[in-house]
Design a protein around this motif. Structure first.
Motif, PDB file in Angstrom:
ATOM      1  N   GLN A 112       0.919  -1.107   0.139  1.00  0.00           N
ATOM      2  CA  GLN A 112      -0.111   0.041  -0.024  1.00  0.00           C
ATOM      3  C   GLN A 112       0.866   1.190   0.067  1.00  0.00           C
ATOM      4  OE1 GLN A 112      -3.420  -0.077   2.389  1.00  0.00           O
ATOM      5  NE2 GLN A 112      -3.336  -2.142   2.731  1.00  0.00           N
ATOM      6  N   PRO A 113       1.347   1.654  -1.227  1.00  0.00           N
ATOM      7  CA  PRO A 113       2.500   2.662  -1.006  1.00  0.00           C
ATOM      8  C   PRO A 113       1.733   4.120  -0.435  1.00  0.00           C
ATOM      9  CG  PRO A 113       2.125   1.383  -3.289  1.00  0.00           C
ATOM     10  CD  PRO A 113       1.201   0.935  -2.496  1.00  0.00           C
ATOM     11  N   ALA A 114       0.453   4.308  -0.737  1.00  0.00           N
ATOM     12  CA  ALA A 114       0.023   5.484  -0.039  1.00  0.00           C
ATOM     13  C   ALA A 114       0.349   5.559   1.332  1.00  0.00           C
ATOM     14  CB  ALA A 114      -1.362   5.570  -0.154  1.00  0.00           C
ATOM     15  N   PHE A 115       0.854   4.468   2.066  1.00  0.00           N
ATOM     16  CA  PHE A 115       0.985   4.314   3.477  1.00  0.00           C
ATOM     17  C   PHE A 115       2.338   4.013   3.886  1.00  0.00           C
ATOM     18  CE2 PHE A 115      -3.801   3.930   3.478  1.00  0.00           C
ATOM     19  CZ  PHE A 115      -4.085   5.186   4.543  1.00  0.00           C
ATOM     20  N   ARG A 116       3.300   4.391   3.154  1.00  0.00           N
ATOM     21  CA  ARG A 116       4.498   3.846   3.256  1.00  0.00           C
ATOM     22  C   ARG A 116       5.201   4.821   4.510  1.00  0.00           C
ATOM     23  NH1 ARG A 116       6.923   4.079  -2.752  1.00  0.00           N
ATOM     24  NH2 ARG A 116       6.507   1.789  -3.281  1.00  0.00           N
ATOM     25  N   LEU A 117       5.905   4.184   5.327  1.00  0.00           N
ATOM     26  CA  LEU A 117       6.062   4.924   6.557  1.00  0.00           C
ATOM     27  C   LEU A 117       7.135   6.108   6.518  1.00  0.00           C
ATOM     28  CD1 LEU A 117       7.894   1.780   8.500  1.00  0.00           C
ATOM     29  CD2 LEU A 117       5.498   2.825   8.925  1.00  0.00           C
ATOM     30  N   ALA A 118       7.832   6.057   5.390  1.00  0.00           N
ATOM     31  CA  ALA A 118       8.614   7.517   5.138  1.00  0.00           C
ATOM     32  C   ALA A 118       7.515   8.614   4.945  1.00  0.00           C
ATOM     33  CB  ALA A 118       9.279   7.427   3.947  1.00  0.00           C
ATOM     34  N   GLY A 153       7.222  -8.174  12.038  1.00  0.00           N
ATOM     35  CA  GLY A 153       6.794  -9.306  10.888  1.00  0.00           C
ATOM     36  C   GLY A 153       7.088  -8.777   9.491  1.00  0.00           C
ATOM     37  N   THR A 154       6.318  -9.518   8.536  1.00  0.00           N
ATOM     38  CA  THR A 154       6.498  -8.921   7.455  1.00  0.00           C
ATOM     39  C   THR A 154       5.095  -8.702   6.364  1.00  0.00           C
ATOM     40  OG1 THR A 154       6.854 -11.218   6.320  1.00  0.00           O
ATOM     41  CG2 THR A 154       8.763  -9.899   6.890  1.00  0.00           C
ATOM     42  N   TRP A 155       4.127  -9.189   7.168  1.00  0.00           N
ATOM     43  CA  TRP A 155       2.574  -9.154   6.603  1.00  0.00           C
ATOM     44  C   TRP A 155       1.710  -7.844   6.750  1.00  0.00           C
ATOM     45  CZ3 TRP A 155       4.876 -12.383  10.561  1.00  0.00           C
ATOM     46  CH2 TRP A 155       4.415 -11.951  11.626  1.00  0.00           C
ATOM     47  N   TYR A 156       2.442  -6.877   7.180  1.00  0.00           N
ATOM     48  CA  TYR A 156       1.558  -5.583   7.216  1.00  0.00           C
ATOM     49  C   TYR A 156       2.312  -4.458   6.369  1.00  0.00           C
ATOM     50  CZ  TYR A 156      -1.602  -7.280  10.820  1.00  0.00           C
ATOM     51  OH  TYR A 156      -2.641  -8.175  11.443  1.00  0.00           O
ATOM     52  N   PRO A 157       1.590  -3.384   6.028  1.00  0.00           N
ATOM     53  CA  PRO A 157       2.271  -2.337   5.332  1.00  0.00           C
ATOM     54  C   PRO A 157       3.248  -1.535   5.901  1.00  0.00           C
ATOM     55  CG  PRO A 157      -0.242  -2.463   4.921  1.00  0.00           C
ATOM     56  CD  PRO A 157       0.154  -3.267   5.915  1.00  0.00           C
ATOM     57  N   ARG A 161      10.144  -4.488   6.099  1.00  0.00           N
ATOM     58  CA  ARG A 161      10.589  -5.407   5.001  1.00  0.00           C
ATOM     59  C   ARG A 161       9.377  -5.744   4.050  1.00  0.00           C
ATOM     60  NH1 ARG A 161      13.382 -10.032   8.766  1.00  0.00           N
ATOM     61  NH2 ARG A 161      15.296  -9.052   9.492  1.00  0.00           N
ATOM     62  N   ALA A 162       8.411  -4.689   4.127  1.00  0.00           N
ATOM     63  CA  ALA A 162       7.344  -4.647   3.018  1.00  0.00           C
ATOM     64  C   ALA A 162       7.284  -3.122   2.457  1.00  0.00           C
ATOM     65  CB  ALA A 162       6.380  -5.086   3.694  1.00  0.00           C
ATOM     66  N   ASN A 163       6.278  -3.037   1.596  1.00  0.00           N
ATOM     67  CA  ASN A 163       5.716  -1.641   1.226  1.00  0.00           C
ATOM     68  C   ASN A 163       6.895  -0.741   0.726  1.00  0.00           C
ATOM     69  OD1 ASN A 163       3.299  -0.362   0.712  1.00  0.00           O
ATOM     70  ND2 ASN A 163       3.350   0.467   2.545  1.00  0.00           N
ATOM     71  N   GLY A 164       7.944  -1.028   0.324  1.00  0.00           N
ATOM     72  CA  GLY A 164       8.949  -0.142   0.200  1.00  0.00           C
ATOM     73  C   GLY A 164       9.599   0.654   1.225  1.00  0.00           C
ATOM     74  N   ASN A 165       9.261   0.106   2.442  1.00  0.00           N
ATOM     75  CA  ASN A 165       9.896   0.882   3.811  1.00  0.00           C
ATOM     76  C   ASN A 165      11.373   0.201   3.630  1.00  0.00           C
ATOM     77  OD1 ASN A 165       7.358   1.829   4.381  1.00  0.00           O
ATOM     78  ND2 ASN A 165       6.698  -0.061   5.287  1.00  0.00           N
ATOM     79  N   ARG A 166      12.014   1.354   4.687  1.00  0.00           N
ATOM     80  CA  ARG A 166      13.504   0.924   4.888  1.00  0.00           C
ATOM     81  C   ARG A 166      13.490   0.856   6.670  1.00  0.00           C
ATOM     82  NH1 ARG A 166      16.342   5.079   0.599  1.00  0.00           N
ATOM     83  NH2 ARG A 166      15.575   4.256  -1.151  1.00  0.00           N
ATOM     84  N   ALA A 167      14.802   0.548   6.888  1.00  0.00           N
ATOM     85  CA  ALA A 167      15.120   0.295   8.237  1.00  0.00           C
ATOM     86  C   ALA A 167      15.246   1.845   8.832  1.00  0.00           C
ATOM     87  CB  ALA A 167      16.543  -0.437   8.201  1.00  0.00           C
ATOM     88  N   GLY A 168      14.773   1.931  10.022  1.00  0.00           N
ATOM     89  CA  GLY A 168      14.616   3.444  10.714  1.00  0.00           C
ATOM     90  C   GLY A 168      13.280   3.994  10.402  1.00  0.00           C
ATOM     91  N   ASP A 169      12.546   3.595   9.428  1.00  0.00           N
ATOM     92  CA  ASP A 169      11.347   4.243   9.162  1.00  0.00           C
ATOM     93  C   ASP A 169      10.250   3.990  10.124  1.00  0.00           C
ATOM     94  OD1 ASP A 169      12.413   5.365   6.692  1.00  0.00           O
ATOM     95  OD2 ASP A 169      11.357   3.878   5.329  1.00  0.00           O
TER      96      ASP A 169
END
Length: 326
Positions: A112-118, A153-157, A161-169
């Motif tokens: 869900q790119p609209a909700f990327r952590l960044a 985990g890896t199963w939520y946006p 490790r999902a949705n285009g997120n990065r470490a620290g986000d």
């Protein structure tokens, strides 16, 4: 023997042995699936008949009622709805609300790119968060809010490790959410930071923890999936010890737990598990929430068998578990 197994499990992973101490009062409750009781039942708190039936089966009134809300429902941003929270408070219970940045229209997809952590961290959702939190502040009651749970985990946006997120986000997004909500006056929110029980390959918790000043509760979700059969104490012990190291001044919430039926005695699992918590083998635990929903091919509900229901009622009857209004 049960406590010995927990001690051995802790030692095996190099953790401190859980201390025994005088038990603190433990809030308890459930997420209740209304449909499981029949098509005429709504999910609490939108309808309370299923909650009444669950509490009748448990033999005790719950002091927490757990439910959830997406940031968007079919593409439409969702405000804070005071009526469900008020329905919980009217029973003398505390709302525990999962408030998660995703859109129901995505069908549960982690993409869900609209909700990327960044995007959350840089302020794209500040106006929405401020408006939602302002509604919570205006409502004014006690409420526990659990955003972005099971983030290790890896199963939520919101997984790094999902949705285009990065470490620290994740930490940056969490701090932004809490800071904006507090600036809107929502000091009545108790923030619940809640990973999944750690497992081989899960994201290390230390890099996801935003700091005690941004957290009211630490928590964990942990289940006995039945293969292998795993007692509740062994499910939670490694994560519990990490939570105590990360946030020694914050209470711990078991925010989701339940057991399968196949693979062992669910009744014994419940008896032993509730006993471990009430005794306590885990003195920092201040809340326990049962996942009373049949899902993932497992009959998680306490009513999955007469023996499981009876064991739950007997275990939760311990005065360590606080009723609504106490």
């Amino acid at each position: 023997m049960r406590r010995l197994l927990i001690i051995l499990a802790a030692l095996a992973v190099g953790l401190a042995v859980p201390a025994c101490a005088q038990a603190n009062p433990i809030l308890w409750g459930a997420m209740v699936d209304g449909d499981a009781y029949g098509p005429q039942y709504d999910d609490p708190p939108w309808g309370m008949a299923a909650q009444d039936l669950f509490e009748q089966h448990a033999g005790k009134s719950a002091s927490i009622i757990h439910f959830g809300q997406f940031w968007k429902q079919n593409g439409v941003k969702q405000p804070f709805y005071p009526n469900p929270a008020s329905a919980v408070a009217a029973r003398g219970a505390v709302p525990l609300l999962d408030w998660n940045p995703w859109d129901s229209a995505a069908g549960g997809s982690s993409n869900q790119p609209a909700f990327r952590l960044a995007k959350i961290a840089r302020g794209d959702y500040d106006a929405y968060i401020r408006s939602w939190a302002g509604g919570v502040a205006a409502w004014g009651g006690r409420i526990m809010v659990r955003p972005m749970h099971e983030m290790n985990g890896t199963w939520y946006p919101w997984s790094e490790r999902a949705n285009g997120n990065r470490a620290g986000d994740f930490v940056r997004a969490w701090r932004r959410i809490v800071s904006v909500a507090r600036s809107a006056g929502a000091t009545n929110i108790e923030w619940v930071w809640c990973p999944n029980a750690v497992y081989s390959g899960s994201i290390p918790l230390a890099g996801l923890f935003p700091g005690e000043s941004y957290v009211t509760w630490t928590g964990l979700d942990g289940y006995n999936w039945g293969s292998p059969w795993t007692d509740l104490g062994l499910v939670i012990a490694p994560t519990y010890q990490q939570l105590r190291a990360l946030a020694p001044h914050r209470p711990v919430m078991i925010a989701e737990t339940a057991s399968a039926e196949a693979g062992g005695s669910k009744a014994a699992w419940i008896t032993d598990g509730l006993g471990d918590i009430a005794r306590p083998d885990f003195p920092a635990i201040g809340a326990l929430v049962w996942f009373n929903v049949d899902a993932d091919g497992r009959p998680w509900r306490i009513e999955s068998s007469p023996s499981a229901q009876a064991a739950f009622a007997a275990g939760i009857a311990d005065p360590a578990f606080v009723e609504a209004g106490q």
